[in-house]
Design a protein around this motif. Structure first.
Motif, PDB file in Angstrom:
ATOM      1  N   VAL A  46     -47.630 -17.835  75.053  1.00 38.41           N
ATOM      2  CA  VAL A  46     -48.585 -17.585  76.239  1.00 38.41           C
ATOM      3  C   VAL A  46     -48.445 -18.841  77.241  1.00 38.41           C
ATOM      4  N   ASP A  47     -48.109 -18.436  78.512  1.00 41.97           N
ATOM      5  CA  ASP A  47     -47.965 -19.662  79.386  1.00 41.97           C
ATOM      6  C   ASP A  47     -48.945 -19.347  80.343  1.00 41.97           C
ATOM      7  N   ILE A  48     -49.872 -20.216  80.535  1.00 39.82           N
ATOM      8  CA  ILE A  48     -51.219 -19.909  81.559  1.00 39.82           C
ATOM      9  C   ILE A  48     -50.967 -21.076  82.620  1.00 39.82           C
ATOM     10  N   GLU A  92     -35.067 -16.813  82.170  1.00 38.80           N
ATOM     11  CA  GLU A  92     -36.299 -16.065  82.311  1.00 38.80           C
ATOM     12  C   GLU A  92     -37.352 -17.192  81.557  1.00 38.80           C
ATOM     13  N   GLU A  93     -38.509 -17.488  82.541  1.00 42.98           N
ATOM     14  CA  GLU A  93     -39.520 -18.430  82.094  1.00 42.98           C
ATOM     15  C   GLU A  93     -40.030 -18.611  80.618  1.00 42.98           C
ATOM     16  N   PRO A  94     -40.529 -17.425  80.108  1.00 50.26           N
ATOM     17  CA  PRO A  94     -41.051 -17.666  78.651  1.00 50.26           C
ATOM     18  C   PRO A  94     -39.776 -18.043  77.798  1.00 50.26           C
ATOM     19  N   ILE A 100     -34.996 -27.054  86.868  1.00 48.86           N
ATOM     20  CA  ILE A 100     -36.258 -27.206  87.886  1.00 48.86           C
ATOM     21  C   ILE A 100     -37.121 -26.402  87.205  1.00 48.86           C
ATOM     22  N   ASP A 101     -38.386 -26.460  86.996  1.00 49.75           N
ATOM     23  CA  ASP A 101     -39.409 -25.446  86.788  1.00 49.75           C
ATOM     24  C   ASP A 101     -40.159 -25.229  88.260  1.00 49.75           C
ATOM     25  N   LEU A 102     -39.820 -24.021  88.692  1.00 49.38           N
ATOM     26  CA  LEU A 102     -40.418 -23.484  89.944  1.00 49.38           C
ATOM     27  C   LEU A 102     -41.713 -23.148  89.747  1.00 49.38           C
ATOM     28  N   SER A 147     -43.527 -28.131  79.371  1.00 43.61           N
ATOM     29  CA  SER A 147     -42.396 -27.600  78.377  1.00 43.61           C
ATOM     30  C   SER A 147     -41.388 -26.732  79.202  1.00 43.61           C
ATOM     31  N   VAL A 148     -41.938 -25.894  80.018  1.00 42.77           N
ATOM     32  CA  VAL A 148     -41.160 -24.937  80.900  1.00 42.77           C
ATOM     33  C   VAL A 148     -39.921 -26.131  81.606  1.00 42.77           C
ATOM     34  N   ALA A 149     -40.191 -26.989  82.120  1.00 40.64           N
ATOM     35  CA  ALA A 149     -39.188 -27.767  82.790  1.00 40.64           C
ATOM     36  C   ALA A 149     -38.269 -28.317  81.594  1.00 40.64           C
TER      37      ALA A 149
END
Ligand code: ADP
Ligand code: MG
Length: 335
Positions: A155-157, A133-135, A9-11, A315-317
């Motif tokens: 770099v996650d905008i 961790e998200e990154p 899950i990408d919150l 990408s994060v999910a």
């Protein structure tokens, strides 16, 4: 025999996504909750709730509980997670087998909040919950070899925050997070139109302007767009024509802050890893990476190669869903 059901899950501050290894992205909805302020009841979550923003009658409010990159409203975040888990359960059939879930939490969250997120996912039917961790998730989802000893810059905008991190060996070596990202660009556009034309527009219109004629700080062929808002003098609806140069210019200061965060992180890079960064460059991800001209602008400014991840909004999910294999590996190594 059933294989193990694993989901990620990408919150996110703007969007919440659910990825399953078996089915890919199964759910992708805005992180918005509509609430009745009198009864405190949750009326809608996700896409349905986003459509209510700025359009609801007095006692119904549509809120974004993670707006500024931290959990602004914990109870509402939990309610949202529960509703999302319920939808995912219908799509994936959790009733038969409970999933192992990896959740990536906003980096600004405290350990108490992380614990609470983990508990609410568990209550919503997970067999086990891991936080990541998200990154690191963004890097895995962008296809970077995170378990190798080479440095990668991510770099996650997103909507609420821009996160810049140097990752090596599956961990974050150094990172920076600023609360300037997509939402701030929308706000810059709202302020510009109010000051220049005396016209008020809503958040959704501002976001559409950004996506359609918004550019990073590069020269480009001028584009125009007609929009409607409310004239602050007459109070009546008004149509105005906007130019891409004025939109670019009104976002300038915020974009420069994002650039500064990238520069500051690169300056913190341990010298042994600098060579890798020059070779491998920087990966841009998150919805903000889709702003036109972003890749070109950043690479002109930092003199290292810059690439946009193949799927910035997912990408994060994807990385969260795939992280379980790394987590199992690490757990085995620790035993
Ligand atoms: P989060 O992880 O915080 O939920 P996302 O990675 O989903 O955020 O990105 C959402 C942000 O990306 C929003 O501010 C949205 O306006 C912005 N965005 C999405 N598509 C585009 C685009 N084509 N151009 C510019 N910005 C975009
Ligand atoms: Mg995100």
């Amino acid at each position: 025999m059933f294989s193990n059901l694993e989901i990620g899950i990408d919150l996110g501050t703007a969007n919440i996504l659910v990825y399953s290894k078996q089915k890919g992205i199964v759910l992708n909805e805005p992180s918005v909750v509509a609430i009745d302020t009198e009864t405190k009841q949750v009326l809608a979550v996700g896409t349905e709730a986003k459509q209510m923003i700025g359009k609801t009658p007095g006692k119904i409010v549509a809120i974004r509980p993670l707006k500024d990159g931290v959990i602004a409203d914990y109870d509402v975040t939990t309610e949202m997670l529960k509703a999302i888990m319920k939808k995912a359960s219908k799509l994936l059939g959790f009733a038969i087998r409970k999933p192992s879930v990896v959740v990536c939490t906003p980096s600004g969250s405290t350990s108490v909040e992380r614990r609470a997120i983990s508990d609410s996912v568990k209550n919503a039917g997970a067999k086990e919950v891991h936080l990541i961790e998200e990154p690191v998730a963004a890097a895995i989802g962008s296809g970077l070899p995170v378990d190798e000893p080479t440095a990668n810059v991510i770099v996650d905008i997103g909507g609420g925050t821009t996160e810049v991190a140097i990752i090596s060996f599956g961990g974050v070596v150094t990172a920076n997070s600023i609360r300037i990202a997509g939402d701030r660009l929308d706000d810059d556009i709202i302020q510009h139109i109010r000051k220049t034309y005396n016209v008020l527009i809503g958040e959704r219109t501002a976001e559409q302007i950004k996506m359609e004629i918004g550019y990073a700080l590069i020269e480009h062929e001028q584009q125009t767009m007609e929009i409607r808002g409310r004239d602050l003098v007459t109070g009546l609806p008004k149509t105005i024509t906007l130019h891409s140069y004025e939109i670019r210019d009104c976002m300038k200061e915020s974009l420069l802050h994002i650039l500064e965060a990238i520069r500051a992180t690169l300056e913190d890079c341990p010298p042994e890893l600098s060579g890798d960064i020059v070779d491998r460059g920087v990966i841009l991800t998150g919805g903000g990476a889709l702003l036109k001209g972003m890749e070109e602008w950043i690479s002109e400014e930092i003199f290292v190669p810059v690439h946009v991840s193949s799927n910035p909004l997912e990408s994060v999910a994807i990385g969260t869903g795939k992280a379980l294999q790394y987590i199992h590996k690490l757990q085995k190594a620790a035993k």
